[in-house]
Scaffold this motif. Structure first.
Motif, PDB file in Angstrom:
ATOM      1  N   ALA A  20       0.832  -1.204   0.000  1.00 42.22           N
ATOM      2  CA  ALA A  20       0.000   0.000   0.000  1.00 42.22           C
ATOM      3  C   ALA A  20       0.869   1.257   0.000  1.00 42.22           C
ATOM      4  N   ASN A  21       1.938   1.259   0.778  1.00 46.68           N
ATOM      5  CA  ASN A  21       2.818   2.430   0.829  1.00 46.68           C
ATOM      6  C   ASN A  21       3.570   2.649  -0.469  1.00 46.68           C
ATOM      7  N   GLU A  22       4.003   1.574  -1.098  1.00 49.48           N
ATOM      8  CA  GLU A  22       4.680   1.702  -2.394  1.00 49.48           C
ATOM      9  C   GLU A  22       3.732   2.285  -3.436  1.00 49.48           C
ATOM     10  N   LEU A  23       2.490   1.805  -3.443  1.00 56.15           N
ATOM     11  CA  LEU A  23       1.494   2.330  -4.378  1.00 56.15           C
ATOM     12  C   LEU A  23       1.203   3.798  -4.083  1.00 56.15           C
ATOM     13  N   LEU A  24       1.038   4.136  -2.834  1.00 58.61           N
ATOM     14  CA  LEU A  24       0.754   5.516  -2.453  1.00 58.61           C
ATOM     15  C   LEU A  24       1.880   6.449  -2.891  1.00 58.61           C
ATOM     16  N   ASP A  25       3.130   6.016  -2.721  1.00 57.34           N
ATOM     17  CA  ASP A  25       4.277   6.832  -3.148  1.00 57.34           C
ATOM     18  C   ASP A  25       4.354   6.949  -4.667  1.00 57.34           C
ATOM     19  N   ALA A  26       4.128   5.835  -5.357  1.00 52.84           N
ATOM     20  CA  ALA A  26       4.295   5.820  -6.811  1.00 52.84           C
ATOM     21  C   ALA A  26       3.112   6.424  -7.556  1.00 52.84           C
ATOM     22  N   ASP A  27       1.902   6.214  -7.040  1.00 46.23           N
ATOM     23  CA  ASP A  27       0.710   6.628  -7.782  1.00 46.23           C
ATOM     24  C   ASP A  27      -0.450   6.899  -6.820  1.00 46.23           C
ATOM     25  N   PRO A  28      -0.473   8.085  -6.220  1.00 45.90           N
ATOM     26  CA  PRO A  28      -1.543   8.418  -5.262  1.00 45.90           C
ATOM     27  C   PRO A  28      -2.952   8.262  -5.847  1.00 45.90           C
ATOM     28  N   ARG A  29      -3.110   8.554  -7.143  1.00 48.56           N
ATOM     29  CA  ARG A  29      -4.424   8.399  -7.786  1.00 48.56           C
ATOM     30  C   ARG A  29      -4.858   6.934  -7.757  1.00 48.56           C
ATOM     31  N   ALA A  30      -3.938   6.037  -8.035  1.00 53.11           N
ATOM     32  CA  ALA A  30      -4.263   4.610  -8.026  1.00 53.11           C
ATOM     33  C   ALA A  30      -4.631   4.161  -6.608  1.00 53.11           C
ATOM     34  N   PHE A  31      -3.913   4.677  -5.618  1.00 50.19           N
ATOM     35  CA  PHE A  31      -4.245   4.331  -4.236  1.00 50.19           C
ATOM     36  C   PHE A  31      -5.660   4.805  -3.894  1.00 50.19           C
ATOM     37  N   ASP A  66      -4.113  -0.791 -14.713  1.00 52.69           N
ATOM     38  CA  ASP A  66      -2.890  -1.571 -14.877  1.00 52.69           C
ATOM     39  C   ASP A  66      -1.961  -1.437 -13.678  1.00 52.69           C
ATOM     40  N   ALA A  67      -1.866  -0.237 -13.111  1.00 55.11           N
ATOM     41  CA  ALA A  67      -1.006  -0.018 -11.943  1.00 55.11           C
ATOM     42  C   ALA A  67      -1.495  -0.831 -10.749  1.00 55.11           C
ATOM     43  N   LEU A  68      -2.812  -0.882 -10.557  1.00 56.46           N
ATOM     44  CA  LEU A  68      -3.372  -1.630  -9.430  1.00 56.46           C
ATOM     45  C   LEU A  68      -3.220  -3.143  -9.617  1.00 56.46           C
ATOM     46  N   VAL A  69      -3.346  -3.612 -10.849  1.00 61.80           N
ATOM     47  CA  VAL A  69      -3.145  -5.034 -11.120  1.00 61.80           C
ATOM     48  C   VAL A  69      -1.671  -5.384 -10.958  1.00 61.80           C
ATOM     49  N   GLU A  70      -0.809  -4.532 -11.494  1.00 59.94           N
ATOM     50  CA  GLU A  70       0.634  -4.787 -11.435  1.00 59.94           C
ATOM     51  C   GLU A  70       1.158  -4.855  -9.996  1.00 59.94           C
ATOM     52  N   CYS A  71       0.662  -3.997  -9.132  1.00 61.13           N
ATOM     53  CA  CYS A  71       1.153  -3.996  -7.752  1.00 61.13           C
ATOM     54  C   CYS A  71       0.450  -5.034  -6.873  1.00 61.13           C
ATOM     55  N   GLY A  72      -0.601  -5.674  -7.390  1.00 61.95           N
ATOM     56  CA  GLY A  72      -1.262  -6.741  -6.658  1.00 61.95           C
ATOM     57  C   GLY A  72      -2.440  -6.321  -5.789  1.00 61.95           C
ATOM     58  N   MET A  73      -2.835  -5.069  -5.858  1.00 60.96           N
ATOM     59  CA  MET A  73      -3.999  -4.629  -5.080  1.00 60.96           C
ATOM     60  C   MET A  73      -5.303  -5.097  -5.740  1.00 60.96           C
TER      61      MET A  73
END
Length: 140
Positions: A20-31, A66-73
């Motif tokens: 969750a933190n990696e996603l938040l740092d990389a792409d706040p919109r996706a989070f 794609d970002a959410l699928v790629e990071c596993g969320m």
């Protein structure tokens, strides 16, 4: 939003979750989209599955998906659908929610059907013999 009840579960440790933190740092919109997807899934009782229409309704573009699928969320569920990873591990299924609602409705129905005044009158007058002991001040 009147009439909407219920909630989606977010664990207290979310702020510690590396993914969750990696996603938040990389792409706040996706989070943010992930959080909105939890709310949507809970409100519509989808068991964590969002179809293409739901994704459009949430304003999810292909890059965010794609970002959410790629990071596993999210997991690709085929046919343009995604599944929120571990949704049912942390949230009730549609079947559980409907079962709980049914039990609550039945309990409320039974309670409302009871003749409470008859029970109270019987208890006060017969079981405790209260009416025999009550005296009234006629001067009032």
């Amino acid at each position: 939003m009147a009439g909407r009840t219920g909630y989606a579960q977010l664990g207290n440790g979310l702020w510690l979750n590396d993914k969750a933190n990696e996603l938040l740092d990389a792409d706040p919109r996706a989070f943010g989209m992930w959080v909105m997807s939890l709310s949507y899934a809970s409100d519509n009782m989808t068991d964590g599955v969002l179809n293409a229409r739901a994704l459009r309704r949430l304003g999810c573009d292909d890059r965010t998906r794609d970002a959410l699928v790629e990071c596993g969320m999210w997991e690709d569920a085929g046919d343009g659908c995604v599944r929120i990873h571990d949704y049912l591990k942390h949230n009730m299924s549609r079947e559980q929610v409907e079962g709980r609602r049914g039990k609550t409705a039945e309990r409320v129905r039974r309670h409302r059907e009871k003749d409470v005044t008859q029970d109270v009158t019987r208890y006060v007058t017969q079981e405790n013999d209260v009416t025999e002991r009550v005296t009234f001040n006629q001067n009032q």
